[in-house]
Design a protein around this motif. Structure first.
Motif, PDB file in Angstrom:
ATOM      1  N   UNK A 109      -3.801  -1.388  -4.399  1.00 20.25           N
ATOM      2  CA  UNK A 109      -2.600  -1.930  -3.779  1.00 20.25           C
ATOM      3  C   UNK A 109      -1.874  -2.803  -4.792  1.00 20.25           C
ATOM      4  N   UNK A 110      -0.595  -3.083  -4.524  1.00 20.52           N
ATOM      5  CA  UNK A 110       0.243  -3.805  -5.470  1.00 20.52           C
ATOM      6  C   UNK A 110       0.486  -5.230  -4.998  1.00 20.52           C
ATOM      7  N   UNK A 111       0.230  -6.196  -5.867  1.00 23.59           N
ATOM      8  CA  UNK A 111       0.638  -7.571  -5.621  1.00 23.59           C
ATOM      9  C   UNK A 111       2.120  -7.679  -5.981  1.00 23.59           C
ATOM     10  N   UNK A 112       2.943  -8.164  -5.063  1.00 16.89           N
ATOM     11  CA  UNK A 112       4.374  -8.255  -5.361  1.00 16.89           C
ATOM     12  C   UNK A 112       5.166  -8.751  -4.177  1.00 16.89           C
ATOM     13  N   UNK A 113       6.481  -8.805  -4.376  1.00 24.99           N
ATOM     14  CA  UNK A 113       7.376  -9.338  -3.344  1.00 24.99           C
ATOM     15  C   UNK A 113       8.090  -8.250  -2.556  1.00 24.99           C
ATOM     16  N   UNK A 114       8.063  -7.017  -3.047  1.00 16.64           N
ATOM     17  CA  UNK A 114       8.759  -5.933  -2.367  1.00 16.64           C
ATOM     18  C   UNK A 114       7.800  -4.780  -2.115  1.00 16.64           C
ATOM     19  N   UNK A 115       8.140  -3.969  -1.142  1.00 15.34           N
ATOM     20  CA  UNK A 115       7.305  -2.815  -0.799  1.00 15.34           C
ATOM     21  C   UNK A 115       8.204  -1.719  -0.254  1.00 15.34           C
ATOM     22  N   UNK A 116       9.050  -1.161  -1.137  1.00 12.27           N
ATOM     23  CA  UNK A 116      10.039  -0.177  -0.705  1.00 12.27           C
ATOM     24  C   UNK A 116       9.436   1.197  -0.438  1.00 12.27           C
ATOM     25  N   UNK A 117       8.296   1.509  -1.105  1.00 13.67           N
ATOM     26  CA  UNK A 117       7.748   2.857  -0.993  1.00 13.67           C
ATOM     27  C   UNK A 117       6.408   2.883  -0.296  1.00 13.67           C
ATOM     28  N   UNK A 177      -4.845   6.374 -10.271  1.00 12.85           N
ATOM     29  CA  UNK A 177      -4.847   7.826 -10.303  1.00 12.85           C
ATOM     30  C   UNK A 177      -5.811   8.447  -9.317  1.00 12.85           C
ATOM     31  N   UNK A 178      -6.470   7.605  -8.525  1.00 12.34           N
ATOM     32  CA  UNK A 178      -7.426   8.087  -7.508  1.00 12.34           C
ATOM     33  C   UNK A 178      -8.566   8.897  -8.118  1.00 12.34           C
ATOM     34  N   UNK A 179      -8.856   8.673  -9.400  1.00 10.63           N
ATOM     35  CA  UNK A 179      -9.872   9.482 -10.077  1.00 10.63           C
ATOM     36  C   UNK A 179     -10.972   8.648 -10.736  1.00 10.63           C
ATOM     37  N   UNK A 180     -11.087   7.385 -10.359  1.00 10.74           N
ATOM     38  CA  UNK A 180     -12.138   6.550 -10.925  1.00 10.74           C
ATOM     39  C   UNK A 180     -11.907   6.170 -12.366  1.00 10.74           C
ATOM     40  N   UNK A 181     -10.649   6.271 -12.813  1.00 11.62           N
ATOM     41  CA  UNK A 181     -10.308   5.949 -14.207  1.00 11.62           C
ATOM     42  C   UNK A 181      -9.107   5.009 -14.234  1.00 11.62           C
ATOM     43  N   UNK A 210       0.849  -1.188   0.000  1.00 10.06           N
ATOM     44  CA  UNK A 210       0.000   0.000   0.000  1.00 10.06           C
ATOM     45  C   UNK A 210       0.889   1.244   0.000  1.00 10.06           C
ATOM     46  N   UNK A 211       0.727   2.086  -1.030  1.00 10.13           N
ATOM     47  CA  UNK A 211       1.502   3.326  -1.096  1.00 10.13           C
ATOM     48  C   UNK A 211       0.575   4.480  -1.447  1.00 10.13           C
ATOM     49  N   UNK A 212       1.134   5.519  -2.043  1.00 10.56           N
ATOM     50  CA  UNK A 212       0.340   6.733  -2.272  1.00 10.56           C
ATOM     51  C   UNK A 212      -0.837   6.504  -3.208  1.00 10.56           C
ATOM     52  N   UNK A 213      -0.749   5.510  -4.101  1.00  9.32           N
ATOM     53  CA  UNK A 213      -1.877   5.267  -5.006  1.00  9.32           C
ATOM     54  C   UNK A 213      -2.901   4.327  -4.393  1.00  9.32           C
ATOM     55  N   UNK A 217      -5.303   7.325  -1.627  1.00  6.70           N
ATOM     56  CA  UNK A 217      -6.183   8.227  -2.377  1.00  6.70           C
ATOM     57  C   UNK A 217      -6.854   9.273  -1.482  1.00  6.70           C
ATOM     58  N   UNK A 218      -6.073   9.929  -0.671  1.00  6.42           N
ATOM     59  CA  UNK A 218      -6.635  10.989   0.166  1.00  6.42           C
ATOM     60  C   UNK A 218      -7.220  12.084  -0.715  1.00  6.42           C
ATOM     61  N   UNK A 219      -8.504  12.339  -0.563  1.00  6.87           N
ATOM     62  CA  UNK A 219      -9.161  13.368  -1.347  1.00  6.87           C
ATOM     63  C   UNK A 219      -9.522  12.945  -2.752  1.00  6.87           C
ATOM     64  N   UNK A 220      -9.255  11.690  -3.109  1.00  6.70           N
ATOM     65  CA  UNK A 220      -9.576  11.211  -4.442  1.00  6.70           C
ATOM     66  C   UNK A 220     -11.043  10.851  -4.586  1.00  6.70           C
TER      67      UNK A 220
END
Length: 391
Positions: free
Chosen positions: A100-108, A225-229, A85-88, A91-94
């Motif tokens: 969220x990202x499926x993956x093996x790393x979560x650096x950000x 993009x937190x914009x429903x698109x 879970x990161x900035x995308x 979605x504060x205010x989106x």
């Protein structure tokens, strides 16, 4: 002589009518011209999910009719794991939830619990010489995409809606994948609610491909993009590819619409984009990287924030987007016709890109260039014809 009644006539007509209710309509133009798919194979309708999978993946030439929704969700189980879970995601205010990202790393970001459907991450490998054709507007593949790879070729995918591939998660699934393929025609399909790309090529060659009259529907409740698109629209980065992209309706997306090219490999991509309607793109349409030759004619950009990214201008991409009357006329000497200009409405800027190298390169492929009609007619014509149930 026996008198023929209306009821007996109807019985006779019904008894002698073909039992097949659909088959491939038309034939591809552009770079995939000559693609025949299942050819003369008798159209057949699978009776079970297992039979559908066998027919799509085997080596027998087939015309496969999709006359219903085939739902793969839950058929291969689910995975409960940790996603990034990161900035995308927040979605504060989106206007929508994030991905969220499926993956093996979560650096950000930070790890969160997630559960996703396994079928969405394992597309069906389409065998050579296949036509996969929807009947009316009923043909749906839910929860699983299609992939043409490993040297398989001569495939037609027509009038199918591919949807619901783990849309809340990045890397949840791609609708169509091309990698080590050739002669593929994707026509009158609809793509929606995918976790990743609607259409993506791998590092291998996608070959000769025509993508025509499709609807790329980006409306979603989970948006990077937190914009429903939807962001991940088309990523075309193959090693040796020729694309005809014609008559498509790309709407309510926010990026990679499309992204072309890469410097990761020595790829070579030719892309002819003709009479497409880009509508309500809350981000960018064309994002073009190096090793590409792009000819754009008669495309209509309606409410597109960024029709062409700034990165395109510095990437080394070669683009001819017919920015002036003189550039339209300049096509004649190389292509034999006046190029159709592109139109923008309530959209961002349209940079002047008219590299002669594009015309020089496409001059070798004039037999594969499709004719453009007047750009003013694009919105009405494309919306009326693109997508499922419109052939």
């Amino acid at each position: 002589m026996k008198k023929t009644t209306l009821s007996s006539l109807l019985t006779l007509l019904l008894s002698t009518a073909p039992t097949t209710t659909a088959q491939v309509t038309g034939s591809p133009s552009g770079f995939a011209a000559g693609t025949t798919g299942g050819g003369n194979a008798t159209p057949q309708t699978p009776s079970s999910l297992a039979e559908l999978v066998t027919w799509i993946t085997d080596s027998t030439p087939r015309t496969i009719l999709i006359d219903r929704e085939w739902n793969f969700i839950g058929t291969e189980g689910t995975t409960s794991s940790q996603c990034c879970s990161n900035q995308i995601t927040v979605c504060a205010g989106g206007t929508s939830a994030g991905q969220a990202w499926i993956g093996d790393t979560c650096d950000d970001g930070t790890w969160i619990s997630c559960t996703y459907d396994n079928a969405g991450q394992s597309p069906l490998d389409v065998g050579s010489d296949k036509s996969i054709v929807g009947v009316g507007s009923a043909g749906v593949l839910r929860g699983k995409g299609l992939r043409v790879r490993g040297g398989n070729r001569n495939v037609i995918i027509q009038n199918i809606h591919v949807t619901e591939l783990n849309p809340r998660y990045v890397w949840g699934g791609d609708a169509i994948t091309l990698d080590g393929s050739d002669m593929v025609w994707i026509d009158h399909c609809k793509f929606s609610l995918a976790g990743r790309q609607f259409i993506v090529s791998g590092w291998g060659a996608a070959g000769r491909v025509t993508i025509s009259n499709n609807e790329f529907d980006g409306v979603t409740s989970w948006s990077a993009g937190c914009n429903g698109r939807h962001y991940w629209t088309l990523l075309l980065i193959g090693e040796e590819d020729w694309y005809t992209f014609q008559g498509n309706w790309v709407h309510d997306v926010s990026g990679r619409a499309p992204h072309l090219g890469t410097d990761y490999t020595d790829s070579r991509i030719l892309f002819h984009g003709v009479n497409n309607y880009f509508q309500d793109v809350g981000g960018h349409a064309f994002d073009v990287d190096t090793n590409t030759w792009v000819l754009l004619e008669g495309n209509y950009f309606d409410g597109v924030d960024t029709p062409v990214t700034g990165g395109t201008l510095s990437s080394g991409a070669l683009v001819y987007n017919v920015p002036t009357v003189d550039s339209a006329s300049a096509c004649v000497s190389s292509l034999g016709y006046i190029c159709e200009w592109n139109r923008l409405a309530a959209s961002g800027s349209w940079p002047s890109l008219a590299q002669q190298a594009v015309l020089d390169t496409f001059s070798e492929y004039t037999d594969s260039l499709v004719d453009a009609y007047g750009v003013a007619d694009v919105p009405a014509t494309v919306v009326a014809n693109a997508g499922v149930g419109k052939i």
